[in-house]
Design an enzyme around this catalytic site. Sequence first.
Site, PDB file in Angstrom:
ATOM      1  N   LYS A  83      53.198  62.438  37.717  1.00 54.97           N
ATOM      2  CA  LYS A  83      52.104  63.086  38.443  1.00 54.97           C
ATOM      3  C   LYS A  83      50.814  62.930  37.644  1.00 54.97           C
ATOM      4  CE  LYS A  83      50.650  67.355  40.686  1.00 54.97           C
ATOM      5  NZ  LYS A  83      49.250  67.174  40.260  1.00 54.97           N
ATOM      6  N   GLU A  89      51.809  66.678  33.283  1.00 53.08           N
ATOM      7  CA  GLU A  89      51.690  67.762  34.254  1.00 53.08           C
ATOM      8  C   GLU A  89      52.953  67.932  35.087  1.00 53.08           C
ATOM      9  OE1 GLU A  89      48.600  69.423  37.663  1.00 53.08           O
ATOM     10  OE2 GLU A  89      48.526  67.333  37.057  1.00 53.08           O
ATOM     11  N   ASP A  91      46.728  63.577  36.931  1.00 57.08           N
ATOM     12  CA  ASP A  91      45.829  64.719  37.028  1.00 57.08           C
ATOM     13  C   ASP A  91      44.395  64.201  37.108  1.00 57.08           C
ATOM     14  OD1 ASP A  91      44.872  67.263  37.077  1.00 57.08           O
ATOM     15  OD2 ASP A  91      45.184  67.684  34.952  1.00 57.08           O
TER      16      ASP A  91
END
Length: 352
Positions: free
Chosen positions: A64, A206, A66
């Site tokens: 993921k 994250e 960010d």
Amino acid sequence: MTKPPKPKPLLQDADKPVRSRPSKPRDPAQPNLPLDPMPDRIEPCLALLKARPPKGDDWVYEIKWDGYRLSVHIEPTRIRILTRGGHDWSDRFPAIKQAALWLPVGTAILDGEAVVLDEKGRSDFGLLQQSLGGRGGKKMSSDAIFMAFDLLYFDGHDLRKSELDVRRHLLEDLVPAGGLGDIRLSEEIEADGDQLLASACEHGLEGIIAKRRDAPYRSGRLGDWLKIKCIQSDSFVIIGYERSTAARAGIGRLLLAARKGKKFVYVGGVGTGFNERNAYELREKLDGLLTSTPAAAVDRKAAIFVKPKLIAEIEYRAWTDDAKLRHASYKGLRDKQDNAVVYAMNDADEGS
């Protein structure tokens, strides 16, 4: 700006570069292949938050990222870079724009995330915000790179009805794995979801994204994509602050609110994560929004209230029993053109 990567021939012989038009006249005996009109804009597919990774071979995983969700439109006469809200930010990412020109394709739409990496190779939203001049800033970011994770349109063909595996196959030819240019591939990772999440958390990332490998590309938050986070990070509206003579720019604590129905609900404050630069920029914006009417009920005698116009990205560990953020840290302001959604409270949050 990086040097142009050596183009990789896409679905052709090694000595024949890709062209969006035929290199020789078409044989009139051959039928014309139907071409799909290129969409002016595509609403993004959004990931649904889940506590644990899904199980089964139907799912594939990625890291993921960010940053800012973007779509890169490679058109016959120009490059357009659009935010999630549909705003044209082509001039704010000159390195990504130039890298798109070098891709060996005539027309395409790439879905991905603009990020700035820290010294350990992790995406850092705060660094991205600084590179763009903060919320409402107009700076061009020379540090941002584009992590491509989907291909929605390719040389005259709309791929949204194709399965993810098909779209990824074409994307990986267009943006090869392991590249270090300003457009890079967000690589799929073959791993057990729980083990990958644990590894991501151990390395300070994250979280991870899970995608259904046989799903078409559907706009909205429909469950084809899932996000599983190591550390919670969501958007909250700033409704006020508390002064401090010791803190930078006099901001001791920001007061935050989430949505509940059509109203705002106070969810606590955040007093860490500021640096000298963003604290003074933030104070200037807050002082331009002062009001005597709080946007939500707040039992803080020293509170200075502001109109609920600024949306902050907040990292936190959990919720308290009285529905307040625990161990919150300020990461930066979301730009209104990013179309960030303020966190919506539900009964589970209030009962946690």
